[in-house]
Design a protein around this motif. Structure first.
Motif, mmCIF file in Angstrom:
data_model
loop_
_atom_site.group_PDB
_atom_site.id
_atom_site.type_symbol
_atom_site.label_atom_id
_atom_site.label_comp_id
_atom_site.label_asym_id
_atom_site.label_seq_id
_atom_site.Cartn_x
_atom_site.Cartn_y
_atom_site.Cartn_z
ATOM 1 N N THR A 19 0.848 -1.213 0.004
ATOM 2 C CA THR A 19 0.128 -0.107 -0.119
ATOM 3 C C THR A 19 0.714 1.215 -0.016
ATOM 4 O OG1 THR A 19 -0.055 -0.101 2.399
ATOM 5 C CG2 THR A 19 -1.815 -1.025 1.510
ATOM 6 N N PHE A 20 1.975 1.297 0.425
ATOM 7 C CA PHE A 20 2.754 2.574 0.664
ATOM 8 C C PHE A 20 2.833 3.312 -0.427
ATOM 9 C CE2 PHE A 20 6.121 0.044 -1.217
ATOM 10 C CZ PHE A 20 7.066 1.052 -1.768
ATOM 11 N N TYR A 21 2.999 2.810 -1.658
ATOM 12 C CA TYR A 21 2.857 3.398 -2.937
ATOM 13 C C TYR A 21 1.621 4.136 -3.614
ATOM 14 C CZ TYR A 21 1.543 -0.921 -4.895
ATOM 15 O OH TYR A 21 0.923 -2.269 -4.846
ATOM 16 N N GLN A 22 0.705 3.587 -2.928
ATOM 17 C CA GLN A 22 -0.789 4.035 -3.384
ATOM 18 C C GLN A 22 -1.018 5.563 -3.026
ATOM 19 O OE1 GLN A 22 -3.579 1.173 -2.130
ATOM 20 N NE2 GLN A 22 -2.538 -0.683 -3.350
ATOM 21 N N PRO A 23 -1.806 6.338 -3.841
ATOM 22 C CA PRO A 23 -2.212 7.582 -3.524
ATOM 23 C C PRO A 23 -2.927 7.747 -2.159
ATOM 24 C CG PRO A 23 -2.668 7.333 -5.725
ATOM 25 C CD PRO A 23 -2.440 5.861 -5.156
ATOM 26 N N ALA A 24 -2.510 8.601 -1.589
ATOM 27 C CA ALA A 24 -3.025 8.973 -0.197
ATOM 28 C C ALA A 24 -4.495 9.604 -0.330
ATOM 29 C CB ALA A 24 -2.633 10.169 0.797
ATOM 30 N N ARG A 51 -0.140 4.475 3.126
ATOM 31 C CA ARG A 51 0.040 5.055 1.667
ATOM 32 C C ARG A 51 0.333 6.578 1.268
ATOM 33 N NH1 ARG A 51 -4.705 3.471 -0.724
ATOM 34 N NH2 ARG A 51 -5.121 1.740 1.102
ATOM 35 N N GLY A 52 0.638 6.797 0.159
ATOM 36 C CA GLY A 52 0.944 8.209 -0.108
ATOM 37 C C GLY A 52 2.182 8.654 -0.019
ATOM 38 N N HIS A 53 3.158 7.552 0.396
ATOM 39 C CA HIS A 53 4.613 7.680 0.450
ATOM 40 C C HIS A 53 5.498 8.096 -0.791
ATOM 41 C CE1 HIS A 53 4.744 6.636 4.847
ATOM 42 N NE2 HIS A 53 3.736 5.828 4.423
ATOM 43 N N ARG A 54 4.848 7.782 -1.779
ATOM 44 C CA ARG A 54 5.514 8.175 -3.316
ATOM 45 C C ARG A 54 5.483 9.716 -3.279
ATOM 46 N NH1 ARG A 54 5.138 6.330 -8.818
ATOM 47 N NH2 ARG A 54 4.027 4.627 -8.029
ATOM 48 N N GLU A 55 4.468 10.620 -2.866
ATOM 49 C CA GLU A 55 4.463 11.796 -2.729
ATOM 50 C C GLU A 55 4.698 12.621 -1.673
ATOM 51 O OE1 GLU A 55 1.763 9.973 -3.321
ATOM 52 O OE2 GLU A 55 1.663 9.737 -5.430
#
Length: 297
Positions: A60-65, A74-78
């Motif tokens: 889930t970490f890469y999925q949008p917040a 989640r939301g860790h990409r941004e």
């Protein structure tokens, strides 16, 4: 019958170890020797350690917040993770990954994930000192060469990996050795291969075990000693997209020198010498592997 024999020969089974009462134990001295020669071994997952929260976070970490209560998952990409010198990275292979130093886990990660990582950190530290024992590294040198692993002043971080199988014509994760002393890997699917006797060999999965990689800091330190440690060269080949199988996930605990330290090496007389600035070593290595070194380090 013939097919079974070929399958057995095509895969490598790593030696296995356990940590009992803080001590690393192999089944035999021969297994310990093999682990040092390979630079890799399996480590039993303690019965009281449930890694499911870590693997769930990988998915889930890469999925949008979403703006909801689950956004620490989640939301860790941004996110940006401004206090980290590592953070999120798109690699040139199939992997996207989040790397966070141990002192930032509580700040940026869900509590249940932090609990898993802290338990794995303790296990990895005991394992690291067990390998020091096996390689004959004097106790009085260990805190110097690690930058204070026991005091948590060395470099320790987690790497959380999502293999993007929708990206084709590239490696799952590029062939490489790890730069530090030790990496403990938890994964949900096979795929790990090592360069063994000149050929890439898949490693047989051992249920209920982590995979431990020994890295360049060990190789450099022990190269001139009677029991040198190999930095295992490993990879994951390209993973095809499969609608029936989720993307491969893995997370790790890494321990090594800080980037403001030197790598050390024993000479042929057993005297400890400075070898190379660790940041310079890491930048050179990143360039050879085709990716940029962390810009904030």
């Amino acid at each position: 019958m013939t097919t079974d024999v070929v399958e057995e020969e095509a895969h490598l089974t790593l030696p296995a170890a356990t940590v009992e009462a803080g001590r690393l134990r192999f089944a035999s001295p021969g297994d310990a020797d093999q682990a040092l020669r390979l630079g890799a071994f399996n480590l039993a997952v303690p019965e009281d350690l449930d890694v499911s929260a870590g693997l769930a976070f990988c998915r889930t970490f890469y999925q949008p917040a979403t703006g909801g209560p689950g956004d620490r998952h989640r939301g860790h990409r941004e996110h940006g993770h401004p206090e980290s010198k590592l953070g999120y990275e798109d690699r040139p292979d199939q992997v996207e990954q989040l790397q966070l130093e141990s002192f930032l886990w509580q700040r940026y990660l869900p509590d249940e994930v932090t609990a898993v990582l802290r338990r794995m950190r303790e296990l990895t530290l005991d394992t690291l000192y067990g390998v020091f024992d096996a390689a004959g590294i004097p106790e009085e040198d260990r805190e110097l060469v690690t930058g204070g692993a026991r005091q948590d002043t060395g470099l320790c971080y987690t790497t959380v990996n999502h293999y993007r199988t929708g990206l084709s014509d590239r490696a799952g994760i590029v062939e490489h050795s790890d730069s530090g002393f030790i990496t403990t890997i938890c994964t949900d699917q096979p795929g790990y291969e090592i360069l063994h006797e000149g050929r890439w060999t898949p490693v047989r999965e051992r249920a209920g075990h982590f995979t431990v990689n020994l890295g360049d800091a060990f190789r450099v330190l022990t190269r001139k000693l009677p029991r040198p440690v190999t930095a295992v060269y490993h990879r994951v080949p390209e993973l095809p997209s499969d609608a029936d199988t989720p993307d491969r996930s893995s997370f790790t605990i890494y321990m090594g020198p800080r980037y403001d330290m030197f790598l050390y090496q024993y000479d042929t007389e057993g005297r400890l010498r400075r070898f190379q600035d660790f940041r310079a070593f890491s930048v050179e290595k990143a360039g050879k592997l085709g990716y940029e070194f962390h810009s904030r380090v």
